[in-house]
Design a protein around this motif. Structure first.
Motif, PDB file in Angstrom:
ATOM      1  N   GLY A  20       0.798  -1.219   0.000  1.00  0.00           N
ATOM      2  CA  GLY A  20       0.000   0.000   0.000  1.00  0.00           C
ATOM      3  C   GLY A  20       0.831   1.270   0.000  1.00  0.00           C
ATOM      4  O   GLY A  20       0.396   2.305  -0.503  1.00  0.00           O
ATOM      5  N   ARG A  21       2.039   1.183   0.503  1.00  0.00           N
ATOM      6  CA  ARG A  21       2.895   2.378   0.515  1.00  0.00           C
ATOM      7  C   ARG A  21       3.242   2.828  -0.900  1.00  0.00           C
ATOM      8  O   ARG A  21       3.363   4.019  -1.170  1.00  0.00           O
ATOM      9  CB  ARG A  21       4.151   2.126   1.335  1.00  0.00           C
ATOM     10  CG  ARG A  21       5.098   1.157   0.704  1.00  0.00           C
ATOM     11  CD  ARG A  21       6.123   0.616   1.680  1.00  0.00           C
ATOM     12  NE  ARG A  21       7.005  -0.253   0.954  1.00  0.00           N
ATOM     13  CZ  ARG A  21       8.310  -0.090   0.858  1.00  0.00           C
ATOM     14  NH1 ARG A  21       8.900   0.893   1.495  1.00  0.00           N
ATOM     15  NH2 ARG A  21       9.032  -0.914   0.162  1.00  0.00           N
ATOM     16  N   PHE A  22       3.379   1.886  -1.817  1.00  0.00           N
ATOM     17  CA  PHE A  22       3.676   2.260  -3.202  1.00  0.00           C
ATOM     18  C   PHE A  22       2.477   2.933  -3.861  1.00  0.00           C
ATOM     19  O   PHE A  22       2.630   3.902  -4.598  1.00  0.00           O
ATOM     20  CB  PHE A  22       4.116   1.043  -4.022  1.00  0.00           C
ATOM     21  CG  PHE A  22       5.453   0.520  -3.612  1.00  0.00           C
ATOM     22  CD1 PHE A  22       6.594   1.287  -3.765  1.00  0.00           C
ATOM     23  CD2 PHE A  22       5.568  -0.732  -3.055  1.00  0.00           C
ATOM     24  CE1 PHE A  22       7.833   0.821  -3.373  1.00  0.00           C
ATOM     25  CE2 PHE A  22       6.800  -1.216  -2.664  1.00  0.00           C
ATOM     26  CZ  PHE A  22       7.939  -0.443  -2.820  1.00  0.00           C
ATOM     27  N   ALA A  23       1.284   2.427  -3.564  1.00  0.00           N
ATOM     28  CA  ALA A  23       0.073   3.061  -4.088  1.00  0.00           C
ATOM     29  C   ALA A  23      -0.057   4.476  -3.530  1.00  0.00           C
ATOM     30  O   ALA A  23      -0.375   5.416  -4.273  1.00  0.00           O
ATOM     31  CB  ALA A  23      -1.148   2.225  -3.736  1.00  0.00           C
ATOM     32  N   LEU A  24       0.212   4.646  -2.236  1.00  0.00           N
ATOM     33  CA  LEU A  24       0.162   5.970  -1.619  1.00  0.00           C
ATOM     34  C   LEU A  24       1.154   6.918  -2.283  1.00  0.00           C
ATOM     35  O   LEU A  24       0.801   8.047  -2.635  1.00  0.00           O
ATOM     36  CB  LEU A  24       0.457   5.867  -0.118  1.00  0.00           C
ATOM     37  CG  LEU A  24       0.592   7.204   0.617  1.00  0.00           C
ATOM     38  CD1 LEU A  24      -0.729   7.944   0.640  1.00  0.00           C
ATOM     39  CD2 LEU A  24       1.105   6.972   2.028  1.00  0.00           C
ATOM     40  N   GLN A  25       2.387   6.470  -2.457  1.00  0.00           N
ATOM     41  CA  GLN A  25       3.410   7.323  -3.061  1.00  0.00           C
ATOM     42  C   GLN A  25       3.027   7.706  -4.481  1.00  0.00           C
ATOM     43  O   GLN A  25       3.153   8.855  -4.881  1.00  0.00           O
ATOM     44  CB  GLN A  25       4.767   6.621  -3.037  1.00  0.00           C
ATOM     45  CG  GLN A  25       5.936   7.510  -3.406  1.00  0.00           C
ATOM     46  CD  GLN A  25       6.171   7.648  -4.897  1.00  0.00           C
ATOM     47  OE1 GLN A  25       5.910   6.737  -5.659  1.00  0.00           O
ATOM     48  NE2 GLN A  25       6.653   8.795  -5.310  1.00  0.00           N
ATOM     49  N   GLY A  40       3.286   9.397   5.239  1.00  0.00           N
ATOM     50  CA  GLY A  40       2.529   8.163   5.357  1.00  0.00           C
ATOM     51  C   GLY A  40       3.236   6.969   4.742  1.00  0.00           C
ATOM     52  O   GLY A  40       3.053   5.829   5.190  1.00  0.00           O
ATOM     53  N   PHE A  41       4.046   7.208   3.720  1.00  0.00           N
ATOM     54  CA  PHE A  41       4.829   6.149   3.091  1.00  0.00           C
ATOM     55  C   PHE A  41       5.724   5.469   4.125  1.00  0.00           C
ATOM     56  O   PHE A  41       5.830   4.246   4.168  1.00  0.00           O
ATOM     57  CB  PHE A  41       5.678   6.736   1.961  1.00  0.00           C
ATOM     58  CG  PHE A  41       6.597   5.755   1.288  1.00  0.00           C
ATOM     59  CD1 PHE A  41       6.174   5.041   0.178  1.00  0.00           C
ATOM     60  CD2 PHE A  41       7.888   5.558   1.748  1.00  0.00           C
ATOM     61  CE1 PHE A  41       7.027   4.137  -0.457  1.00  0.00           C
ATOM     62  CE2 PHE A  41       8.745   4.663   1.127  1.00  0.00           C
ATOM     63  CZ  PHE A  41       8.303   3.957   0.020  1.00  0.00           C
ATOM     64  N   TRP A  42       6.361   6.287   4.974  1.00  0.00           N
ATOM     65  CA  TRP A  42       7.288   5.751   5.970  1.00  0.00           C
ATOM     66  C   TRP A  42       6.536   5.020   7.081  1.00  0.00           C
ATOM     67  O   TRP A  42       7.010   4.006   7.603  1.00  0.00           O
ATOM     68  CB  TRP A  42       8.177   6.852   6.529  1.00  0.00           C
ATOM     69  CG  TRP A  42       8.989   7.466   5.447  1.00  0.00           C
ATOM     70  CD1 TRP A  42       8.880   8.744   4.950  1.00  0.00           C
ATOM     71  CD2 TRP A  42      10.001   6.837   4.660  1.00  0.00           C
ATOM     72  NE1 TRP A  42       9.759   8.919   3.922  1.00  0.00           N
ATOM     73  CE2 TRP A  42      10.469   7.776   3.713  1.00  0.00           C
ATOM     74  CE3 TRP A  42      10.569   5.566   4.654  1.00  0.00           C
ATOM     75  CZ2 TRP A  42      11.469   7.488   2.798  1.00  0.00           C
ATOM     76  CZ3 TRP A  42      11.569   5.272   3.730  1.00  0.00           C
ATOM     77  CH2 TRP A  42      12.001   6.237   2.827  1.00  0.00           C
ATOM     78  N   TYR A  43       5.345   5.517   7.451  1.00  0.00           N
ATOM     79  CA  TYR A  43       4.542   4.810   8.451  1.00  0.00           C
ATOM     80  C   TYR A  43       4.056   3.462   7.923  1.00  0.00           C
ATOM     81  O   TYR A  43       4.112   2.456   8.630  1.00  0.00           O
ATOM     82  CB  TYR A  43       3.353   5.655   8.909  1.00  0.00           C
ATOM     83  CG  TYR A  43       3.743   6.732   9.894  1.00  0.00           C
ATOM     84  CD1 TYR A  43       4.118   6.403  11.186  1.00  0.00           C
ATOM     85  CD2 TYR A  43       3.748   8.067   9.529  1.00  0.00           C
ATOM     86  CE1 TYR A  43       4.487   7.385  12.095  1.00  0.00           C
ATOM     87  CE2 TYR A  43       4.116   9.059  10.427  1.00  0.00           C
ATOM     88  CZ  TYR A  43       4.487   8.708  11.699  1.00  0.00           C
ATOM     89  OH  TYR A  43       4.861   9.682  12.595  1.00  0.00           O
ATOM     90  N   LEU A  44       3.574   3.445   6.682  1.00  0.00           N
ATOM     91  CA  LEU A  44       3.156   2.171   6.091  1.00  0.00           C
ATOM     92  C   LEU A  44       4.344   1.223   5.973  1.00  0.00           C
ATOM     93  O   LEU A  44       4.208   0.017   6.184  1.00  0.00           O
ATOM     94  CB  LEU A  44       2.517   2.397   4.718  1.00  0.00           C
ATOM     95  CG  LEU A  44       1.122   3.020   4.722  1.00  0.00           C
ATOM     96  CD1 LEU A  44       0.675   3.329   3.301  1.00  0.00           C
ATOM     97  CD2 LEU A  44       0.128   2.113   5.416  1.00  0.00           C
ATOM     98  N   SER A  45       5.509   1.761   5.619  1.00  0.00           N
ATOM     99  CA  SER A  45       6.717   0.944   5.529  1.00  0.00           C
ATOM    100  C   SER A  45       7.045   0.322   6.879  1.00  0.00           C
ATOM    101  O   SER A  45       7.364  -0.865   6.970  1.00  0.00           O
ATOM    102  CB  SER A  45       7.905   1.788   5.060  1.00  0.00           C
ATOM    103  OG  SER A  45       7.687   2.309   3.772  1.00  0.00           O
ATOM    104  N   LEU A  79      11.594   8.417   9.754  1.00  0.00           N
ATOM    105  CA  LEU A  79      10.575   9.092  10.561  1.00  0.00           C
ATOM    106  C   LEU A  79      11.207   9.973  11.630  1.00  0.00           C
ATOM    107  O   LEU A  79      10.712  11.062  11.921  1.00  0.00           O
ATOM    108  CB  LEU A  79       9.630   8.065  11.180  1.00  0.00           C
ATOM    109  CG  LEU A  79       8.654   7.439  10.187  1.00  0.00           C
ATOM    110  CD1 LEU A  79       7.946   6.236  10.804  1.00  0.00           C
ATOM    111  CD2 LEU A  79       7.647   8.464   9.704  1.00  0.00           C
ATOM    112  N   GLN A  80      12.322   9.533  12.213  1.00  0.00           N
ATOM    113  CA  GLN A  80      13.035  10.362  13.197  1.00  0.00           C
ATOM    114  C   GLN A  80      13.570  11.633  12.536  1.00  0.00           C
ATOM    115  O   GLN A  80      13.474  12.720  13.109  1.00  0.00           O
ATOM    116  CB  GLN A  80      14.182   9.582  13.823  1.00  0.00           C
ATOM    117  CG  GLN A  80      13.748   8.504  14.775  1.00  0.00           C
ATOM    118  CD  GLN A  80      14.922   7.659  15.262  1.00  0.00           C
ATOM    119  OE1 GLN A  80      15.944   7.529  14.597  1.00  0.00           O
ATOM    120  NE2 GLN A  80      14.755   7.067  16.441  1.00  0.00           N
TER     121      GLN A  80
END
Length: 90
Positions: A20-25, A40-45, A79-80
């Protein structure tokens, strides 16, 4: 639900989240008309990687464990860095 079924659910949930992260990106970049990586990409990752890592540990797959462990660290670090940048901007 049996133990094997539960772990299959965890594995598929991790894979779905990770994909799903790829779809989001892609959708975010299309929306902005340029290539971008939303937070959100990093959170899904991170979530997808954690679920897949748990599944890999259950399956005792050392290749999968090492791969997901490294990715998890990279996603957490991104994320940090994002959080640190936001703190400096305020």
């Amino acid at each position: 639900m049996g133990r094997e079924t539960l772990w299959l659910v965890v594995g598929f949930a991790g894979q779905l989240t990770f994909t799903g992260r790829f779809a989001l990106q892609w959708l975010y970049s299309e929306y902005k008309k340029r290539s971008l990586i939303p937070v959100g990409f990093w959170y899904l990752s991170l979530v997808g990687s954690a679920l897949l890592l748990a599944y890999a540990i259950y399956r005792e797959d050392p290749v999968f464990i090492v791969g997901q462990s490294f990715g998890f660290i990279v996603y957490l670090r991104n994320l940090q860095l994002i959080a640190r940048q936001k703190e400096q901007e305020t």
